[in-house]
Every structure is written in C-alpha cells, then in structure tokens.
Design a protein around this motif. Structure first.
Motif, mmCIF file in Angstrom:
data_model
loop_
_atom_site.group_PDB
_atom_site.id
_atom_site.type_symbol
_atom_site.label_atom_id
_atom_site.label_comp_id
_atom_site.label_asym_id
_atom_site.label_seq_id
_atom_site.Cartn_x
_atom_site.Cartn_y
_atom_site.Cartn_z
ATOM 1 N N ALA A 246 9.969 -2.039 -5.984
ATOM 2 C CA ALA A 246 9.934 -2.882 -4.802
ATOM 3 C C ALA A 246 8.983 -4.048 -5.045
ATOM 4 O O ALA A 246 7.944 -3.879 -5.690
ATOM 5 N N PRO A 247 9.316 -5.221 -4.521
ATOM 6 C CA PRO A 247 8.327 -6.303 -4.575
ATOM 7 C C PRO A 247 7.150 -5.950 -3.675
ATOM 8 O O PRO A 247 7.324 -5.347 -2.611
ATOM 9 N N VAL A 248 5.938 -6.291 -4.113
ATOM 10 C CA VAL A 248 4.737 -5.930 -3.354
ATOM 11 C C VAL A 248 3.849 -7.160 -3.205
ATOM 12 O O VAL A 248 3.320 -7.678 -4.192
ATOM 13 N N GLN A 249 3.705 -7.594 -1.963
ATOM 14 C CA GLN A 249 2.854 -8.749 -1.683
ATOM 15 C C GLN A 249 1.393 -8.339 -1.546
ATOM 16 O O GLN A 249 0.496 -9.144 -1.764
ATOM 17 N N ASN A 250 1.166 -7.070 -1.183
ATOM 18 C CA ASN A 250 -0.194 -6.585 -0.929
ATOM 19 C C ASN A 250 -0.499 -5.353 -1.782
ATOM 20 O O ASN A 250 -0.741 -4.259 -1.260
ATOM 21 N N PRO A 251 -0.489 -5.472 -3.113
ATOM 22 C CA PRO A 251 -0.721 -4.289 -3.956
ATOM 23 C C PRO A 251 -2.076 -3.652 -3.674
ATOM 24 O O PRO A 251 -3.079 -4.340 -3.469
ATOM 25 N N LEU A 252 -2.065 -2.329 -3.658
ATOM 26 C CA LEU A 252 -3.288 -1.540 -3.485
ATOM 27 C C LEU A 252 -3.853 -1.289 -4.886
ATOM 28 O O LEU A 252 -3.198 -0.664 -5.716
ATOM 29 N N LEU A 253 -5.058 -1.755 -5.146
ATOM 30 C CA LEU A 253 -5.565 -1.812 -6.515
ATOM 31 C C LEU A 253 -6.827 -0.978 -6.695
ATOM 32 O O LEU A 253 -7.613 -0.787 -5.758
#
Length: 391
Positions: free
Chosen positions: A309-316
């Motif tokens: 999925a495209p992710v604009q807000n990746p959890l890093l």
C-alpha cells in the motif's frame, strides 16, 4: 474490542497531479539512431523520438496538432517527422515545416517539444509543467572513460511498474533494512547526504550466506556503493565489487520515467571498467552477468511495490533512516520553482547505526544455516557469517 483511537491509521495519500520537474532518461541514444520514429510512454502521454540526418535526436509530443495523427507511426523524411494521416512535417524545434498539399503553413502550427541532451550515451529530456528553460547546470555528470575502450558497452533493461508512484523507488535511498530482507545482503555501513538537487546513499555490504545465488545473497560478494540521484529520476551508482578477491569497478544507472500519476517505467544500465588482463569477450560477459544480478534485485523491489500500500505517514523506528527528510528533498521537484524552500535543498546528513541490526541478523542467518545443516544431515557446525566492519 480495540479502541480505534489507539490504532495507527495508514494514510495512503494521493499521487501528485503533476510530473516532476527535471531531466528524465528515455534510454540509450543508439536505440533511436535508426532513422525511424520511436514511441515512448511518458508524462501521461506518448512521445515521438527520432534522429535527423545529422544524427541529432529530437523529442516531440506524439500526436499531430492537425487532426491528432500518431506521429510514432509516421515516417522520418529528411530532418522532419511526417504524420501518417496527412503528411504534415514537424521539425525538432516543434514547428511544422511543410504541408505538401498546402500553399502555406499556419502560423500557429507548433507542437510541444522536449529539450534533449545526450549524456553518457543516454537520451535525457527536460520536463517542467511551468515550461521553464532547460537547466543544464543540474544535468547528471559525465562519466570519464564510459563510451571508450576502458569500459564495457552499456547493458540496458526496462521494467514496467504499472500500479505504483515512482516515489516508491526514491524511498529506497534511505531504506537500510530492506537490503537484508529483499536483496539478501548485510548493510554494514549506511549513510545519506541530501543537498540541493542531489540525494546520495553511501553503503558497504556483504552477501548473506544462507541465501546464496539470490539477489546479492552470496557470502563472497562484498560491495562498496556510492549512489546519487541527480534530480528526481536519474541515479548514478558507483560500485566497487570484491568477489572472492576479484575486484571490479561497476557503474549502474538506475532511472525511471513516469507514465501516469501512478505508474512508471524503471530503466537500468550497467557498464564495467575492464579489468587488467581480461580479454574483450570476457569483459563483456562480466558486464552482462552484473546486469543479470541487478535485474534480479530490481525485480525483487518491483514485486514489493506492486503488492504494498502507498503510505503517506510511515511509522518509523530510528534505524529506518531519514524517510521524511528524503521526501521533503523530493518535494522540490513537484512544486513551482518559486515555491522551492530552503528546507528542501539545505544540506542534510544522517548515518544509520547498523550495530543492533547486524547483531540480530547474524544470529538469524546462523540459525538458518544450522537448520539447513540438520536438514542435509550434516554434523558440521555451520560457520558464522562474515561481516564487513564498515570502516
């Protein structure tokens, strides 16, 4: 029942409506020098590419401004591309030069042209929705020796990525961990530098011994890599490769052209500095073998992109590297030039501490080797994987 307020939501975002400003590679110049029109999907449409009688390469929008004929199905006549519908002749400057059945050419008979530069044997075109003049100051650098007898010929491959935005491949610049899980290598040193229009990844790695023959997964394969994006879509990757003591200098071109807001053509080329004492046939074979290795690596990436999925807000986590800073750098190519901020272009450096990752990965690989030895009925204790120090 899980409290929805405590769950991290995944924001897929929306792809940018515009295409990136900058230089984009269409392929090897030799592919367009046969005196025929060539079709290239790019920027949400089709381009026509041809070479004139002087060998100069031209690129126009692929459709005739008269009645919409497909110029890529036309004919090169002299220096012009002739439409197959009514034979209107278009020059490389975008102007209609001749209409054989008409007394005169309409004054407004102009089409969209793309400025062209041939650099390192490759065709680059300038694209900007604002219609700015091509910025030759930010072209990728010329590669000394490439195109001479010192290096092998370019290999060139194209992979279609039909359902992903090209930012997916840009994110790899900072993605240290995916080299272990996707490309089967231990990244032992990993650093990024972003400045102005250039984003660079410095990496040292060694292949995983538990997945020999897949991607970069060969314990005898040691890489020292410097990979720089010059603008939004063209990377030069300088590689020093040590395979069982045999050292090779490799140049990998990793570039792409957007075909729609959510698809792109991934292209890559490889050439190798010919090792001393190696004959021509063997040198070209080495180049082809490296191309096959990188092809497998890119196919591994594409498989992920087509299914994620495209992710604009990746959890890093900390070891994921400067993803948001890289995306801020990348944003400069998707806004009007007047809206480029200093924050997008200021120098930024970050080095990932790979110590914890490699400690865990060594244990995982050792366990994989132990299980394999048991399955094979071997009583020998598997050797611990060797890791580069990164110094």
């Amino acid at each position: 029942m899980t409290d929805s307020r405590s769950v991290r939501a995944l924001d897929p975002g929306t792809p940018p409506e515009r295409f990136a400003r900058g230089w984009h590679c269409l392929g090897l110049a030799d592919a367009f020098g046969d005196g025929k029109p060539h079709a290239v999907e790019a920027f949400g449409g089709k381009l026509v590419v041809w070479s004139d009688t002087q060998g100069d390469i031209h690129v126009l929008d692929g459709y005739c401004r008269h009645m919409g004929g497909d110029l890529t199905q036309g004919t090169v006549k002299g220096d012009e591309i002739a439409c197959p519908f009514h034979d209107w002749r278009w020059g490389g400057d975008g102007k209609c030069k001749q209409i054989p059945y008409a007394r005169r050419v309409p004054l407004r008979a102009r089409t969209h042209r793309y400025p062209v530069v041939v650099r390192n044997g490759q065709v680059l075109v300038w694209h900007d929705v604002e219609g700015s003049e091509a910025d030759h100051e930010i072209l990728p650098p010329e590669l000394p020796g490439v195109g001479t007898d010192a290096y092998t010929d370019w290999t060139w491959e194209v992979l279609d990525v039909p359902t992903a935005h090209c930012r997916e491949i840009i994110d790899n610049v900072v993605d240290m961990a995916h080299f272990f899980y996707i490309h089967f290598a231990f990244p032992t040193s990993f650093r990024n530098v972003f400045e102005n229009h250039v984003a660079t990844q410095y990496m040292q790695s060694r292949g995983r011994p538990d997945v020999g023959g897949s991607g970069y997964g060969d314990a005898d394969l040691v890489l020292e890599s410097e990979a720089s994006y010059y603008g939004p879509s063209y990377m030069i990757n300088w590689l020093k490769v040590d395979y069982k003591g045999f050292e090779t200098e490799v140049i990998l071109i990793n570039c792409h052209v957007p075909t729609s807001q959510n698809s792109f053509k991934l292209q890559y080329g490889v050439c190798v500095k010919k090792p001393d004492g190696v004959d021509e046939e063997t040198a070209q074979y080495i180049g082809r073998r490296y191309s096959e290795t990188f092809k497998e690596g890119f196919e591994q990436d594409v498989h992920i992109w087509l299914n994620k999925a495209p992710v604009q807000n990746p959890l890093l986590c900390e070891e994921d590297g400067p993803v948001y800073q890289l995306r801020r750098w990348y944003e400069q190519f998707y806004v009007d030039k007047a809206d480029v901020t200093q924050e997008m272009t200021d120098r930024f450096e970050f080095e990932v501490d790979t110590t914890k990752a490699n400690e865990f990965w060594q244990q995982e690989v050792a366990e994989n080797l132990r299980k394999r030895a048991e399955e094979d009925g071997s009583t020998e204790e598997p050797a611990s994987p060797q890791i580069m120090t990164g110094t």
